[in-house]
Design a protein around this motif. Structure first.
Motif, short mmCIF file in Angstrom:
data_model
loop_
_atom_site.label_atom_id
_atom_site.label_comp_id
_atom_site.label_asym_id
_atom_site.label_seq_id
_atom_site.Cartn_x
_atom_site.Cartn_y
_atom_site.Cartn_z
N TRP A 159 28.54 -28.72 25.73
CA TRP A 159 27.42 -27.79 25.72
C TRP A 159 27.82 -26.34 25.96
O TRP A 159 26.96 -25.44 25.89
CB TRP A 159 26.39 -28.20 26.77
CG TRP A 159 25.77 -29.53 26.54
CD1 TRP A 159 25.97 -30.68 27.25
CD2 TRP A 159 24.81 -29.86 25.52
NE1 TRP A 159 25.20 -31.70 26.74
CE2 TRP A 159 24.49 -31.24 25.67
CE3 TRP A 159 24.19 -29.14 24.50
CZ2 TRP A 159 23.58 -31.89 24.85
CZ3 TRP A 159 23.29 -29.78 23.67
CH2 TRP A 159 22.99 -31.15 23.85
N GLU A 160 29.07 -26.08 26.25
CA GLU A 160 29.47 -24.72 26.62
C GLU A 160 29.14 -23.67 25.55
O GLU A 160 28.80 -22.53 25.89
CB GLU A 160 30.95 -24.68 26.98
CG GLU A 160 31.23 -25.25 28.37
CD GLU A 160 30.43 -24.56 29.46
OE1 GLU A 160 30.53 -23.32 29.60
OE2 GLU A 160 29.69 -25.25 30.18
N ILE B 113 20.72 -23.05 33.23
CA ILE B 113 21.23 -24.18 32.45
C ILE B 113 22.02 -25.13 33.35
O ILE B 113 23.03 -24.74 33.95
CB ILE B 113 22.11 -23.71 31.28
CG1 ILE B 113 21.32 -22.73 30.39
CG2 ILE B 113 22.60 -24.90 30.48
CD1 ILE B 113 22.12 -22.18 29.23
N VAL C 153 25.70 -22.72 26.38
CA VAL C 153 25.64 -22.04 27.68
C VAL C 153 26.01 -20.57 27.52
O VAL C 153 25.36 -19.67 28.08
CB VAL C 153 26.57 -22.73 28.71
CG1 VAL C 153 26.62 -21.92 30.00
CG2 VAL C 153 26.10 -24.16 28.99
N LEU D 283 30.00 -32.79 29.67
CA LEU D 283 29.25 -31.53 29.74
C LEU D 283 29.94 -30.39 29.00
O LEU D 283 29.30 -29.40 28.63
CB LEU D 283 28.98 -31.15 31.19
CG LEU D 283 30.14 -31.00 32.19
CD1 LEU D 283 30.96 -29.75 31.95
CD2 LEU D 283 29.61 -30.99 33.62
N LEU E 86 20.99 -30.24 30.13
CA LEU E 86 21.69 -30.70 28.93
C LEU E 86 22.39 -32.03 29.19
O LEU E 86 23.17 -32.16 30.14
CB LEU E 86 22.72 -29.64 28.52
CG LEU E 86 22.21 -28.19 28.45
CD1 LEU E 86 23.33 -27.26 28.05
CD2 LEU E 86 21.04 -28.08 27.48
N TYR F 239 28.65 -31.68 37.87
CA TYR F 239 27.62 -30.94 37.15
C TYR F 239 27.96 -29.46 37.18
O TYR F 239 28.83 -29.00 37.92
CB TYR F 239 26.24 -31.20 37.76
CG TYR F 239 26.03 -30.55 39.12
CD1 TYR F 239 25.42 -29.31 39.23
CD2 TYR F 239 26.46 -31.19 40.29
CE1 TYR F 239 25.22 -28.71 40.48
CE2 TYR F 239 26.27 -30.60 41.53
CZ TYR F 239 25.65 -29.37 41.62
OH TYR F 239 25.46 -28.77 42.84
N HIS G 267 24.79 -34.97 27.49
CA HIS G 267 25.76 -35.22 26.41
C HIS G 267 25.60 -36.62 25.81
O HIS G 267 24.85 -37.46 26.30
CB HIS G 267 27.18 -35.05 26.94
CG HIS G 267 27.50 -36.01 28.06
ND1 HIS G 267 27.73 -37.35 27.84
CD2 HIS G 267 27.63 -35.82 29.40
CE1 HIS G 267 27.98 -37.94 28.99
NE2 HIS G 267 27.92 -37.04 29.96
N SER H 176 24.06 -28.72 33.35
CA SER H 176 24.69 -29.78 32.55
C SER H 176 25.40 -30.73 33.50
O SER H 176 25.74 -30.37 34.62
CB SER H 176 25.67 -29.19 31.53
OG SER H 176 26.64 -28.37 32.18
#
Length: 329
Positions: free
Chosen positions: A83-84, A96, A87, A80, A72, A58, A74, A98
């Protein structure tokens, strides 16, 4: 007649030999986990051991003192890393978190591990509790959207908000998804015989095709992106978990609508009008099923707006959070 039968027999044998040879050529075993971690881990990565021998990756990023925390989740076969872009754009205002679900990214699960969206929702609840996060906004894309709204049903007291990004949901009445629609890899996964074959071979060509379908703009599907998806699919035990997720029972549309109708959490539904993985109409139906939800449509955008249009989608999420969530914290 005997000559024809003999010829047909030898032809069948030849085809069988060719098929076996092709299978052996494309057959690929699992990749070494240490090599994958060396290639794809970043200084932001953290790890947590969970019940069931799950070793979970994580990231806990952004503003640690922010009053609102985003979690977040996926989609299928993703990680993960997807999602960058958000972020980077939202981290100054929100904490945040993820994570890689079991069977995805750099999270490891033991042999024979079986799960579903209920299990994934419980993992999100467990991880956030261990990190001391009492309440949060859960954000899910695709399959992760199903995990997110399942979390809203199973753990409603934990949520300040629910955000569904091109999420799984019910098809409109009389408009069930056509069997031949969607990326080829998802069509093949519907059949047990192909699930068995796909569990043994290099999925790179199918992964690339699926990504181009999801992103709409093929220029965004770089070799590095396709390689990451393909490599993670070959992490130890991942293919077995991924295929198991595709072979589980499906909730009927009416049952799904009835369950979604009980959600009271403030909800934002975001959907790309050019989504070839989950039809846009499903997103509209999802928004109708969750009473009082906000719906945002993106013309010309596919399955992953957080990657295809990160500036616009992050701005929209930020605006909704300030309107619907921040005043209540």
């Amino acid at each position: 007649m005997k000559a024809f039968v003999k010829f047909a027999g030898w032809t069948l044998v030849a085809l069988l030999v060719v098929a076996v040879a092709l299978f052996l050529i494309v057959r690929r075993g699992d990749l070494n986990y240490a090599d994958l971690r060396a290639k794809y881990s970043t200084p932001a990565d953290r790890y947590m051991d969970l019940p069931g021998d799950v070793h979970l990756r994580y990231r806990d990023q952004g503003n640690a003192k922010a009053p609102v925390t985003l979690v977040l989740v996926h989609g299928f076969a993703a990680s993960l890393a997807d999602w960058e872009p958000w972020v980077q754009r939202l981290g100054g205002h929100y904490r945040i978190i993820s994570l890689d679900l079991p069977g995805h990214g750099l999270t490891l699960a033991p042999p024979g591990y079986h799960t579903n969206t209920d299990g994934f929702a419980d993992i999100v609840a467990e991880v956030t509790a261990r990190l001391g996060v009492k309440r949060f906004v859960v954000v899910g894309n695709s399959m992760g959207g199903g995990v997110a709204w399942d979390l809203a049903l199973r753990h409603p007291s934990r949520l300040d908000g629910l955000v569904l990004v091109d999420a799984v949901g019910p098809p409109p009445p009389g408009q069930a998804k056509e069997p031949g629609s969607g990326p080829i890899v998802f069509q093949l996964l519907r059949y047990p015989i192909f699930r068995g074959i796909l569990s043994q071979i290099d999925l790179s060509p199918l992964v690339s095709q699926g990504l181009k379908s999801a992103f709409v703009d093929p220029r965004l599907v770089t070799p590095a992106l396709a390689a990451r998806y393909a490599d993670f699919s070959r992490a130890p035990g991942h293919r077995s978990i991924l295929l198991g997720l595709q072979s589980g029972e499906r909730m009927g549309p009416q049952a799904m609508i009835a369950r979604l109708g009980t959600i009271k959490t403030p909800t934002l539904v975001m959907a790309g009008e050019a989504d070839h993985v989950i039809p846009f109409a499903n997103g509209q139906e999802l928004a109708r099923a969750i009473h009082g939800s906000t719906f945002i449509a993106y013309p010309g955008v596919g399955h992953v707006p957080m990657e295809q249009i990160p500036d616009q989608s992050a701005s929209d999420l930020d605006g909704w959070l300030k309107d619907k969530v921040a005043p209540k914290t």
